[in-house]
Design a protein around this motif. Sequence first.
Motif, PDB file in Angstrom:
ATOM      1  N   TYR A  30       3.237  11.793 -10.378  1.00  0.00           N
ATOM      2  CA  TYR A  30       4.398  12.314  -9.671  1.00  0.00           C
ATOM      3  C   TYR A  30       5.645  11.469  -9.912  1.00  0.00           C
ATOM      4  O   TYR A  30       6.761  11.954  -9.764  1.00  0.00           O
ATOM      5  CB  TYR A  30       4.115  12.402  -8.168  1.00  0.00           C
ATOM      6  CG  TYR A  30       3.830  11.077  -7.513  1.00  0.00           C
ATOM      7  CD1 TYR A  30       4.862  10.326  -6.971  1.00  0.00           C
ATOM      8  CD2 TYR A  30       2.548  10.559  -7.458  1.00  0.00           C
ATOM      9  CE1 TYR A  30       4.621   9.110  -6.382  1.00  0.00           C
ATOM     10  CE2 TYR A  30       2.294   9.343  -6.871  1.00  0.00           C
ATOM     11  CZ  TYR A  30       3.331   8.618  -6.327  1.00  0.00           C
ATOM     12  OH  TYR A  30       3.083   7.409  -5.749  1.00  0.00           O
ATOM     13  N   ARG A  31       5.487  10.234 -10.306  1.00  0.00           N
ATOM     14  CA  ARG A  31       6.652   9.370 -10.512  1.00  0.00           C
ATOM     15  C   ARG A  31       7.553   9.894 -11.636  1.00  0.00           C
ATOM     16  O   ARG A  31       8.760   9.693 -11.606  1.00  0.00           O
ATOM     17  CB  ARG A  31       6.204   7.949 -10.805  1.00  0.00           C
ATOM     18  CG  ARG A  31       5.656   7.256  -9.578  1.00  0.00           C
ATOM     19  CD  ARG A  31       5.182   5.850  -9.921  1.00  0.00           C
ATOM     20  NE  ARG A  31       4.309   5.349  -8.887  1.00  0.00           N
ATOM     21  CZ  ARG A  31       3.004   5.540  -8.842  1.00  0.00           C
ATOM     22  NH1 ARG A  31       2.405   6.227  -9.778  1.00  0.00           N
ATOM     23  NH2 ARG A  31       2.282   5.051  -7.866  1.00  0.00           N
ATOM     24  N   ASN A  32       6.973  10.552 -12.622  1.00  0.00           N
ATOM     25  CA  ASN A  32       7.784  11.108 -13.706  1.00  0.00           C
ATOM     26  C   ASN A  32       8.585  12.320 -13.260  1.00  0.00           C
ATOM     27  O   ASN A  32       9.555  12.700 -13.912  1.00  0.00           O
ATOM     28  CB  ASN A  32       6.900  11.499 -14.893  1.00  0.00           C
ATOM     29  CG  ASN A  32       6.390  10.287 -15.634  1.00  0.00           C
ATOM     30  OD1 ASN A  32       6.898   9.185 -15.461  1.00  0.00           O
ATOM     31  ND2 ASN A  32       5.376  10.480 -16.446  1.00  0.00           N
ATOM     32  N   ALA A  33       8.199  12.945 -12.161  1.00  0.00           N
ATOM     33  CA  ALA A  33       8.916  14.115 -11.662  1.00  0.00           C
ATOM     34  C   ALA A  33      10.082  13.728 -10.759  1.00  0.00           C
ATOM     35  O   ALA A  33      10.964  14.540 -10.509  1.00  0.00           O
ATOM     36  CB  ALA A  33       7.966  15.029 -10.890  1.00  0.00           C
ATOM     37  N   LEU A  34      10.085  12.493 -10.281  1.00  0.00           N
ATOM     38  CA  LEU A  34      11.160  12.043  -9.397  1.00  0.00           C
ATOM     39  C   LEU A  34      12.285  11.449 -10.224  1.00  0.00           C
ATOM     40  O   LEU A  34      12.046  10.786 -11.232  1.00  0.00           O
ATOM     41  CB  LEU A  34      10.629  10.982  -8.424  1.00  0.00           C
ATOM     42  CG  LEU A  34       9.507  11.437  -7.498  1.00  0.00           C
ATOM     43  CD1 LEU A  34       9.016  10.257  -6.665  1.00  0.00           C
ATOM     44  CD2 LEU A  34       9.964  12.559  -6.600  1.00  0.00           C
ATOM     45  N   PRO A  35      13.524  11.665  -9.799  1.00  0.00           N
ATOM     46  CA  PRO A  35      14.638  11.084 -10.548  1.00  0.00           C
ATOM     47  C   PRO A  35      14.619   9.556 -10.462  1.00  0.00           C
ATOM     48  O   PRO A  35      14.179   8.992  -9.466  1.00  0.00           O
ATOM     49  CB  PRO A  35      15.884  11.644  -9.862  1.00  0.00           C
ATOM     50  CG  PRO A  35      15.426  12.332  -8.645  1.00  0.00           C
ATOM     51  CD  PRO A  35      13.949  12.466  -8.682  1.00  0.00           C
ATOM     52  N   ALA A  36      15.075   8.925 -11.534  1.00  0.00           N
ATOM     53  CA  ALA A  36      15.157   7.459 -11.550  1.00  0.00           C
ATOM     54  C   ALA A  36      16.253   7.030 -10.576  1.00  0.00           C
ATOM     55  O   ALA A  36      17.216   7.767 -10.359  1.00  0.00           O
ATOM     56  CB  ALA A  36      15.470   6.969 -12.955  1.00  0.00           C
ATOM     57  N   PRO A  37      16.113   5.850  -9.996  1.00  0.00           N
ATOM     58  CA  PRO A  37      17.146   5.385  -9.069  1.00  0.00           C
ATOM     59  C   PRO A  37      18.518   5.397  -9.729  1.00  0.00           C
ATOM     60  O   PRO A  37      18.693   4.929 -10.846  1.00  0.00           O
ATOM     61  CB  PRO A  37      16.718   3.957  -8.746  1.00  0.00           C
ATOM     62  CG  PRO A  37      15.260   3.918  -9.036  1.00  0.00           C
ATOM     63  CD  PRO A  37      15.030   4.907 -10.145  1.00  0.00           C
TER      64      PRO A  37
ATOM     65  N   LEU B 290       5.769  17.308  -1.992  1.00  0.00           N
ATOM     66  CA  LEU B 290       5.163  16.011  -2.223  1.00  0.00           C
ATOM     67  C   LEU B 290       5.665  15.045  -1.156  1.00  0.00           C
ATOM     68  O   LEU B 290       6.851  14.975  -0.872  1.00  0.00           O
ATOM     69  CB  LEU B 290       5.544  15.468  -3.596  1.00  0.00           C
ATOM     70  CG  LEU B 290       5.013  14.078  -3.885  1.00  0.00           C
ATOM     71  CD1 LEU B 290       3.957  14.136  -4.969  1.00  0.00           C
ATOM     72  CD2 LEU B 290       6.118  13.137  -4.277  1.00  0.00           C
ATOM     73  N   ILE B 291       4.725  14.321  -0.549  1.00  0.00           N
ATOM     74  CA  ILE B 291       5.069  13.277   0.414  1.00  0.00           C
ATOM     75  C   ILE B 291       4.441  11.986  -0.080  1.00  0.00           C
ATOM     76  O   ILE B 291       3.252  11.948  -0.389  1.00  0.00           O
ATOM     77  CB  ILE B 291       4.544  13.602   1.819  1.00  0.00           C
ATOM     78  CG1 ILE B 291       5.198  14.867   2.356  1.00  0.00           C
ATOM     79  CG2 ILE B 291       4.791  12.439   2.760  1.00  0.00           C
ATOM     80  CD1 ILE B 291       4.664  15.308   3.699  1.00  0.00           C
ATOM     81  N   THR B 292       5.243  10.943  -0.162  1.00  0.00           N
ATOM     82  CA  THR B 292       4.723   9.633  -0.507  1.00  0.00           C
ATOM     83  C   THR B 292       5.303   8.637   0.483  1.00  0.00           C
ATOM     84  O   THR B 292       6.455   8.746   0.875  1.00  0.00           O
ATOM     85  CB  THR B 292       5.024   9.247  -1.974  1.00  0.00           C
ATOM     86  OG1 THR B 292       4.356   8.033  -2.285  1.00  0.00           O
ATOM     87  CG2 THR B 292       6.492   9.107  -2.245  1.00  0.00           C
ATOM     88  N   THR B 293       4.483   7.702   0.920  1.00  0.00           N
ATOM     89  CA  THR B 293       4.920   6.745   1.920  1.00  0.00           C
ATOM     90  C   THR B 293       4.300   5.379   1.658  1.00  0.00           C
ATOM     91  O   THR B 293       3.228   5.283   1.072  1.00  0.00           O
ATOM     92  CB  THR B 293       4.557   7.231   3.342  1.00  0.00           C
ATOM     93  OG1 THR B 293       5.085   6.313   4.293  1.00  0.00           O
ATOM     94  CG2 THR B 293       3.070   7.353   3.546  1.00  0.00           C
ATOM     95  N   THR B 294       5.005   4.358   2.070  1.00  0.00           N
ATOM     96  CA  THR B 294       4.482   2.997   2.058  1.00  0.00           C
ATOM     97  C   THR B 294       4.631   2.447   3.470  1.00  0.00           C
ATOM     98  O   THR B 294       5.357   3.004   4.290  1.00  0.00           O
ATOM     99  CB  THR B 294       5.243   2.091   1.073  1.00  0.00           C
ATOM    100  OG1 THR B 294       6.604   2.025   1.468  1.00  0.00           O
ATOM    101  CG2 THR B 294       5.136   2.603  -0.348  1.00  0.00           C
TER     102      THR B 294
ATOM    103  N   PRO C 160       0.835  -1.203   0.000  1.00  0.00           N
ATOM    104  CA  PRO C 160       0.000   0.000   0.000  1.00  0.00           C
ATOM    105  C   PRO C 160       0.870   1.254   0.000  1.00  0.00           C
ATOM    106  O   PRO C 160       1.992   1.240   0.510  1.00  0.00           O
ATOM    107  CB  PRO C 160      -0.788  -0.128   1.303  1.00  0.00           C
ATOM    108  CG  PRO C 160       0.103  -0.929   2.193  1.00  0.00           C
ATOM    109  CD  PRO C 160       0.877  -1.850   1.301  1.00  0.00           C
ATOM    110  N   ALA C 161       0.344   2.322  -0.577  1.00  0.00           N
ATOM    111  CA  ALA C 161       1.074   3.594  -0.619  1.00  0.00           C
ATOM    112  C   ALA C 161       0.084   4.741  -0.495  1.00  0.00           C
ATOM    113  O   ALA C 161      -1.071   4.637  -0.904  1.00  0.00           O
ATOM    114  CB  ALA C 161       1.859   3.717  -1.921  1.00  0.00           C
ATOM    115  N   ALA C 162       0.563   5.833   0.085  1.00  0.00           N
ATOM    116  CA  ALA C 162      -0.231   7.058   0.203  1.00  0.00           C
ATOM    117  C   ALA C 162       0.639   8.219  -0.253  1.00  0.00           C
ATOM    118  O   ALA C 162       1.830   8.278   0.070  1.00  0.00           O
ATOM    119  CB  ALA C 162      -0.683   7.273   1.643  1.00  0.00           C
ATOM    120  N   THR C 163       0.033   9.140  -0.990  1.00  0.00           N
ATOM    121  CA  THR C 163       0.757  10.296  -1.519  1.00  0.00           C
ATOM    122  C   THR C 163      -0.095  11.540  -1.327  1.00  0.00           C
ATOM    123  O   THR C 163      -1.306  11.509  -1.545  1.00  0.00           O
ATOM    124  CB  THR C 163       1.049  10.117  -3.021  1.00  0.00           C
ATOM    125  OG1 THR C 163       1.759   8.887  -3.202  1.00  0.00           O
ATOM    126  CG2 THR C 163       1.867  11.262  -3.579  1.00  0.00           C
TER     127      THR C 163
END
Length: 160
Positions: A139-146, A47-51, A37-40
């Motif tokens: 939002y995943r496209n705004a975060l840098p790739a690992p 932006l805050i995202t958590t699992t 599960p995840a919440a954003t």
Amino acid sequence: MLIPPRVLTIASVADDPKNNRVCVAGVHLERRKDGSPAATATNGKLLITTTWREDPPEEFPIAGGAVGQAPVPGFAATLPATACAKAAKMPPRHSFKPILLNVVVSEAPVDGVVDVYATDRENTRRMVARLLEGQYPNYRNALPAPGDEPVATVRLDVAL
């Protein structure tokens, strides 16, 4: 989806009176590809995202729909920030059984609403939350790739 109330406190980020984008005025709940599960939450600037590790839903003592159902792959819903703030206050503050400190959100929305539950074994509280309409920002496209750039990660481990 079993959610610890402290996760729902990220709604304070989305509860920005200056924000006029309805689809970001809430907490986006989802099941990731790995089933976690995840919440954003975001206000457009932060932006805050958590699992979190989810307890087995069959151990949560409510009879009926929301609990005991298998996680729904690809589940995604955006709850209003105000509904999340209310839901965070629903569970009992103390319990002899840690699973009772969670909030349950049904992963089967009907007509744009989901049921939210909390219980202390004697009393079950139920809230119906109307989902926010619209597409939550990708939002995943705004975060840098690992591996691209260092990203700050904060991990909070709280013993129950």
